[in-house]
Design a protein around this motif. Structure first.
Motif, PDB file in Angstrom:
ATOM      1  N   GLN A  50      -3.289   6.193  14.327  1.00 54.13           N
ATOM      2  CA  GLN A  50      -2.366   7.172  13.804  1.00 54.13           C
ATOM      3  C   GLN A  50      -1.342   6.425  12.636  1.00 54.13           C
ATOM      4  N   SER A  51      -1.028   5.047  13.156  1.00 53.22           N
ATOM      5  CA  SER A  51      -0.280   4.498  12.241  1.00 53.22           C
ATOM      6  C   SER A  51      -0.953   4.251  10.847  1.00 53.22           C
ATOM      7  N   LEU A  52      -2.367   3.706  10.898  1.00 56.30           N
ATOM      8  CA  LEU A  52      -3.206   3.580   9.721  1.00 56.30           C
ATOM      9  C   LEU A  52      -3.084   5.099   8.952  1.00 56.30           C
ATOM     10  N   GLY A  53      -3.265   6.135   9.802  1.00 54.82           N
ATOM     11  CA  GLY A  53      -3.100   7.380   8.794  1.00 54.82           C
ATOM     12  C   GLY A  53      -1.767   7.617   8.261  1.00 54.82           C
ATOM     13  N   GLU A  54      -0.727   7.195   8.922  1.00 56.77           N
ATOM     14  CA  GLU A  54       0.594   7.530   8.311  1.00 56.77           C
ATOM     15  C   GLU A  54       0.585   6.316   7.148  1.00 56.77           C
ATOM     16  N   ASP A  55       0.192   5.173   7.108  1.00 55.41           N
ATOM     17  CA  ASP A  55       0.105   4.156   6.011  1.00 55.41           C
ATOM     18  C   ASP A  55      -0.863   4.812   4.824  1.00 55.41           C
ATOM     19  N   GLU A  56      -1.833   5.440   4.932  1.00 55.43           N
ATOM     20  CA  GLU A  56      -2.395   6.084   4.079  1.00 55.43           C
ATOM     21  C   GLU A  56      -2.050   7.469   3.398  1.00 55.43           C
ATOM     22  N   VAL A  57      -1.112   8.248   4.104  1.00 55.60           N
ATOM     23  CA  VAL A  57      -0.471   9.165   3.527  1.00 55.60           C
ATOM     24  C   VAL A  57       0.492   8.747   2.731  1.00 55.60           C
ATOM     25  N   LYS A  58       1.386   7.639   2.975  1.00 62.03           N
ATOM     26  CA  LYS A  58       2.237   7.048   2.302  1.00 62.03           C
ATOM     27  C   LYS A  58       1.587   6.497   1.026  1.00 62.03           C
ATOM     28  N   SER A  59       0.667   5.773   1.118  1.00 60.94           N
ATOM     29  CA  SER A  59      -0.142   5.265  -0.396  1.00 60.94           C
ATOM     30  C   SER A  59      -0.443   6.294  -1.151  1.00 60.94           C
ATOM     31  N   VAL A  60      -0.809   7.511  -0.659  1.00 60.36           N
ATOM     32  CA  VAL A  60      -1.336   8.732  -1.462  1.00 60.36           C
ATOM     33  C   VAL A  60       0.064   9.177  -2.211  1.00 60.36           C
ATOM     34  N   GLU A  61       0.880   9.110  -1.397  1.00 55.52           N
ATOM     35  CA  GLU A  61       2.238   9.825  -1.864  1.00 55.52           C
ATOM     36  C   GLU A  61       2.826   9.003  -2.883  1.00 55.52           C
ATOM     37  N   GLU A  62       2.688   7.612  -2.912  1.00 53.54           N
ATOM     38  CA  GLU A  62       3.046   6.776  -3.983  1.00 53.54           C
ATOM     39  C   GLU A  62       2.355   6.922  -5.262  1.00 53.54           C
ATOM     40  N   TRP A  63       1.015   7.119  -4.953  1.00 54.00           N
ATOM     41  CA  TRP A  63       0.242   7.072  -6.049  1.00 54.00           C
ATOM     42  C   TRP A  63       0.430   8.162  -6.792  1.00 54.00           C
ATOM     43  N   GLU A  64       0.566   9.295  -6.293  1.00 53.37           N
ATOM     44  CA  GLU A  64       0.683  10.620  -6.848  1.00 53.37           C
ATOM     45  C   GLU A  64       2.082  10.552  -7.566  1.00 53.37           C
ATOM     46  N   ALA A  65       3.091   9.982  -6.783  1.00 55.90           N
ATOM     47  CA  ALA A  65       4.582   9.836  -7.822  1.00 55.90           C
ATOM     48  C   ALA A  65       4.405   8.962  -8.955  1.00 55.90           C
ATOM     49  N   ALA A  66       3.686   7.783  -8.748  1.00 54.75           N
ATOM     50  CA  ALA A  66       3.299   7.132  -9.939  1.00 54.75           C
ATOM     51  C   ALA A  66       2.480   7.769 -10.844  1.00 54.75           C
ATOM     52  N   SER A  67       1.683   8.477 -10.616  1.00 54.17           N
ATOM     53  CA  SER A  67       0.661   9.436 -11.582  1.00 54.17           C
ATOM     54  C   SER A  67       1.825  10.335 -12.372  1.00 54.17           C
ATOM     55  N   ARG A  68       2.590  11.070 -11.560  1.00 47.62           N
ATOM     56  CA  ARG A  68       3.511  11.891 -12.390  1.00 47.62           C
ATOM     57  C   ARG A  68       4.476  11.258 -13.509  1.00 47.62           C
ATOM     58  N   GLU A  69       4.703   9.933 -13.049  1.00 47.43           N
ATOM     59  CA  GLU A  69       5.720   9.339 -13.800  1.00 47.43           C
ATOM     60  C   GLU A  69       4.855   8.903 -14.986  1.00 47.43           C
ATOM     61  N   VAL A  70       3.510   8.651 -15.032  1.00 48.42           N
ATOM     62  CA  VAL A  70       2.824   8.329 -16.267  1.00 48.42           C
ATOM     63  C   VAL A  70       2.648   9.234 -17.244  1.00 48.42           C
ATOM     64  N   ASP A  71       2.190  10.725 -16.617  1.00 52.20           N
ATOM     65  CA  ASP A  71       2.109  11.826 -17.380  1.00 52.20           C
ATOM     66  C   ASP A  71       3.166  12.276 -18.011  1.00 52.20           C
TER      67      ASP A  71
END
Length: 71
Positions: A50-71
């Protein structure tokens, strides 16, 4: 080496109710201890995944936020 332990009557009755065929009290206690260890290990693994899953979700959210900043 065998040892003697004191049990309350109600504890002995519970052990008797858990007995499988010709199982000894030592075998009952050993089986219960093993089942308990397995249960705790399973719970620990579930918490870890469950902890791994939470970490994965945070990573995806960070990548999505970073991708929006680049666009």
């Amino acid at each position: 080496m065998a040892i003697t332990i004191k049990l309350h009557e109600r504890t002995k009755l519970v052990l008797d109710s858990l007995k499988e065929s010709d199982e000894t009290y030592d075998e009952i206690v050993s089986r219960l201890a093993q089942e308990n260890r397995k249960l705790h290990l399973k719970q620990e693994l579930i918490r870890g995944y469950q902890s791994l899953g939470e970490d994965e979700v945070k990573s995806v959210e960070e990548w999505e936020a970073a991708s929006r900043e680049v666009d």
